[in-house]
Every structure is written in structure tokens, then in C-alpha cells.
Scaffold this active site. Structure first.
Site: not given
Ligand code: NAD
Length: 428
Positions: A84, A108, A120, A204, A235, A362
Site C-alpha cells: 500500500k 508505517k 509506492k 494526516t 494539505n 486509507s
Molecule cells: P503540499 O504540496 O500540499 O504542501 C507543501 C507545502 O510545503 C506548501 O505550503 C509549499 O509551499 C511548502 N514548500 C514546498 N517547498 C518548500 C520549501 N523548499 N521550503 C519550505 N516550504 C516548502 O504537500 P502536503 O501533502 O502537505 O505534504 C507535505 C509533507 O508531508 C510532504 O513531505 C509529504 O510527503 C508529507 N506527507 C503528506 C501526507 C498527506 O496526506 N498530505 C501524508 C504523509 C506525508
């Protein structure tokens, strides 16, 4: 035979900083297995995905030309059950990154005791420069290319960076056409009307918020008035900011890719949420900004990296003021920085635990699809709280029992069931 260190990656120390996600993941898997007493065959089995499929597929673009895209699907280990994990649409996707992310998914799922191994996927593309219909054709073509190795009882994809519920809907529709039956359980993160789960969008961040509550309890920090900094306002970061604001914490700092806002009196989060765009950008609207680097070193009690990897390194770890760090992003803190912070007494809730709320909900979505009966938002939230709290305390207690930091403890907890399942199956 005991694990030989000669054919294994070195565990980075504070002098040597390892920013390569696959090598640093293998190093921590090695250390977790060694401490648990497993032999070298187990490390050989778990250091890489069992399968990785590379696909190249043509997509007709709106101007009539054809572009050939490269995609991957990695299945780390299916000893526990089907694999997954999300599908990332990003120009920087690499095979090694997808391999490492599939291993993190296994860990995880192991921590939360979900009946899955890790998987992945990724496509090298930039959806920000593509039209809606080009992204639809890309999503469908990718599913056709990987359809032989995925499925509701084989490998279940989900959204990841730059993929969303619309991509999941197209992919589920394409898979259902190929199989000639409706297959909602093939993929999670779908829209509600197509069998998505209540609470998936904010899962998350909700999981991160639950970890913050538990970490605050063990560190004797009151959430009421606690100063929180969140790097990233996408997000994960934006939902988290709302949850923390609503629970009475003082969100003193937030950031996006362009800069950061800090106010020791607390930011007006509802107003900032109104102003952010769909890519999580808000700081461009302000003049009085600081850099992301400066933000990480500001006064706070709780720091949440929720943007990208390798943000806290040996160069800035000593300047971090927080006493609790909960990782919402994948891989934001290097191994060397983890050691510096742990030695300072900072409690780090690692990514494989901190951001596992997404895969947990999920899993709930997949269960609901399989049973054809759907739960209310309250039921989902209660189940998520129970599982996150249990996961947190299992890892926290393992850290104390083995005298290790929370990251290594999380890997020790997460790898064990997979290793045991492989042993019972007679693989190792
Ligand atoms: P997203 O794309 O919705 O948001 C990313 C945020 O980070 C934005 O505000 C963007 O402007 C900012 N950002 C991008 N580059 C940057 C930089 N160089 N410096 C500072 N800020 C920066 O992504 P998301 O879904 O919120 O995911 C964020 C992190 O959480 C990622 O590492 C992702 O792998 C992890 N994650 C997310 C989820 C999920 O369900 N959304 C689940 C597990 C892990």
C-alpha cells in the site's frame, strides 16, 4: 549468521551527513534488525523492495503531439499482506526515492499494525504545467501500464505529492474497465461519492495533532497556549494549523516555499487559511517575512516540519528551540540532526509515526470498500485517535525499553511484524 557490517551501508554520525534517503533508510533498517537480533538474510530481504516495475508509456498531449513518460511502482514487502502506498507526480521523482518511500510505507503500516506491506509509485512529470485532460490521460495510461501487479488484494495505491482525489477517481475507473468489474478497493483517497472515506482529506494532519497531544503530555506541556511553528502550509500544514489553533495552542509561525511568517503573539490562522492558494502559498501576500531557515530557529515549544525533506540538519539542529518536534513531512530531519536533538533532550516523533494518519484512514477506506458499509466522520475519528495513541505509546515505550531515540524505536516496532511474517512463511 549475524549481520555483517561490511556489505551494509554505514550509519551516518554527526561528522558525516547523509542526505540520500535510500542509504539512510537502509542504515536504520540495519540498526533496527541488528538490535532485534535478526541475521543478515533478513537484512538482505528487507533492504530493498521485492519488486519494482519501471514503465514507459505514451500520452497524447492537447496539441496532438505524443510524450513518453516514465513511471515506477515499487512493492517493498508483501509478507504481511498486500502492499500500500501513494503515487507521486513530480518532475524530481527518481527510482531510488520510490524504493525508499516504499520501505517507509512498510514501517508505517508495521507501527500501526495495518495488514499491509509498503508500496509506492511515481511518475516523472509536472502536473502544474499540464492540462486537466492531459493529466487524465496520463493517470489512465499509468494504470494500464502497471495493472498486472496492482489490485485490491495485491497492491493498493493512493494519492501523494501532486496527486489528488480526481487522479484516484480516473485511476479507479480505468482499473475497473480493465478488470470488467467495479473495483473501489483498488485505490484509496477517492472522492466520497466513489467510495472515499470521511476524514481522509485531513487525516494526516489529524494524526499529527494526536501525536502532538501525546508528546505534550509526556513532556508536561499544556496545549493551551503552547507555541507551535509549522513549516509548510499545504494539505498537512494548513489542516494542522487549524487543528492547533482550534485547540487553544498559539501558532506563532508558518511558512511556504517562498518564506515564513512569525509572530510571538500568535498568527491569525483562520485569516491565513482564507488567503492561501491551492498550492499552499500565502506568504507572498506579506512584506514582513523571514526565511524558512530562520523560522526553524525561532522560539517555540512544538515544531512541525510539514514541507520537504532534509530541513533540520547538523548545521541548524543545535539552534532549534523546540522541546518537541513532530514530523509531518517525510524525512525532514537527518540522522545527524536527530542525534544532536535527542542529546539535547528534544522529543522527536518521527515521520513514520507522525504522518501515519493518512495511511491509517486509507486503510479504513479500503475496509469500508470491502464491506460495502460506510462509517460516520465521528466513527473514523474515534478509530484514528485510538490507533494513533496506541502507535505513539508503543513506540515511546520501545524507546525506553531499548534505550534508543524515537526514530530507531519506530523502526524496531515497524520492522518486526514484517520480519516475523517472512519467517513464518519460511522465506528467511
Ligand atoms: P503540499 O504540496 O500540499 O504542501 C507543501 C507545502 O510545503 C506548501 O505550503 C509549499 O509551499 C511548502 N514548500 C514546498 N517547498 C518548500 C520549501 N523548499 N521550503 C519550505 N516550504 C516548502 O504537500 P502536503 O501533502 O502537505 O505534504 C507535505 C509533507 O508531508 C510532504 O513531505 C509529504 O510527503 C508529507 N506527507 C503528506 C501526507 C498527506 O496526506 N498530505 C501524508 C504523509 C506525508
Amino acid at each position: 549468521m549475524a549481520i555483517s557490517q561490511s556489505n551494509a551501508p554505514a550509519i551516518s554520525d554527526s561528522d558525516k551527513e547523509n542526505l540520500d534517503v535510500l542509504t539512510s533508510t537502509q542504515a536504520i533498517i540495519l540498526e533496527a534488525l541488528t538490535r532485534l537480533g535478526y541475521d543478515s538474510a533478513m537484512y538482505e530481504l528487507l533492504k530493498e523492495p521485492l519488486r519494482i516495475l519501471t514503465v514507459r508509456f505514451p500520452v497524447r498531449m492537447d496539441d496532438g503531439s505524443v510524450q513518453v513518460f516514465t513511471g515506477y511502482r515499487a512493492q517493498h514487502n508483501d509478507a504481511v499482506g498486500p502492499t500500500k502506498g501513494g503515487i507521486r507526480l513530480h518532475p524530481d521523482v527518481t527510482e531510488d526515492e520510490i524504493r525508499a518511500l516504499s520501505i517507509w510505507m512498510s514501517i508505517k503500516c508495521g507501527i500501526a499494525n495495518l495488514p499491509y506491506g509498503g508500496g509506492k509509485g511515481g511518475i516523472i512529470c509536472d502536473p502544474r504545467t499540464m492540462s486537466f485532460s492531459e493529466i487524465e490521460r496520463l493517470s489512465r495510461a499509468y494504470v494500464r501500464a502497471i495493472s498486472q501487479i496492482v489490485g485490491p488484494t495485491k497492491d493498493i495505491p493512493a494519492p501523494d505529492v501532486f496527486s489528488n482525489s480526481q487522479n484516484m477517481a480516473w485511476m479507479m475507473d480505468e482499473y475497473s474497465h480493465i478488470r470488467e468489474f467495479d473495483s473501489p478497493g483498488f485505490i484509496t483517497g477517492k472522492p466520497l461519492v466513489l467510495g472515499g472515506s470521511k476524514g481522509r482529506e485531513s487525516a494526516t494532519a489529524r494524526g499529527v495533532a494526536i501525536c502532538i497531544e501525546e508528546a505534550a503530555k509526556v513532556k508536561n506541556i499544556s496545549i493551551q497556549g503552547a507555541r507551535v511553528i509549522i513549516q509548510g502550509f499545504g494539505n498537512a500544514g494548513s489542516y494542522l494549523a487549524k487543528f492547533m489553533y482550534d485547540s487553544g495552542a498559539k501558532v506563532v509561525g508558518i511558512s511556504d516555499a517562498y518564506g515564513a511568517l512569525y509572530d510571538s503573539n500568535g498568527l491569525n490562522i483562520p485569516e491565513l487559511l482564507e488567503q492561501r492558494d491551492s498550492f499552499g502559498t500565502v506568504t507572498k501576500l506579506f512584506e514582513d517575512t523571514i526565511t524558512n531557515k530562520e523560522l526553524l530557529e525561532q522560539e517555540c515549544d512544538i515544531l512541525v516540519p510539514a514541507a520537504i525533506e532534509n530541513q533540520i540538519t547538523k548545521d541548524n539542529a543545535a539552534n532549534v528551540k523546540a522541546s518537541v518536534i513532530v514530523e509531518a513531512a517525510n524525512g525532514p530531519t537527518t540522522t545527524a540532526a536527530t542525534k544532536i536533538l535527542s542529546d539535547k533532550g528534544v522529543l522527536i516523533v518521527p515521520d513514520v509515526l507522525g504522518n501515519s494518519g493518512g495511511v491509517i484512514v486509507s486503510y479504513f477506506e479500503w475496509v469500508q470498500n470491502n464491506q460495502g458499509y460506510y462509517w460516520s466522520e465521528e466513527e473514523i475519528d474515534k478509530k484514528l485517535i485510538d490507533l494513533m495513541r496506541k502507535s505513539f505509546h508503543t513506540v515511546y515505550e520501545a524507546a525506553h525499553k531499548y534505550g534508543v531515540d524515537m526514530r530507531l524505536a519506530a523502526y524496531m516496532v515497524g520492522v518486526r511484524r514484517m520480519a516475523e511474517s517472512a519467517r513464518w512463511r519460511g522465506w528467511v
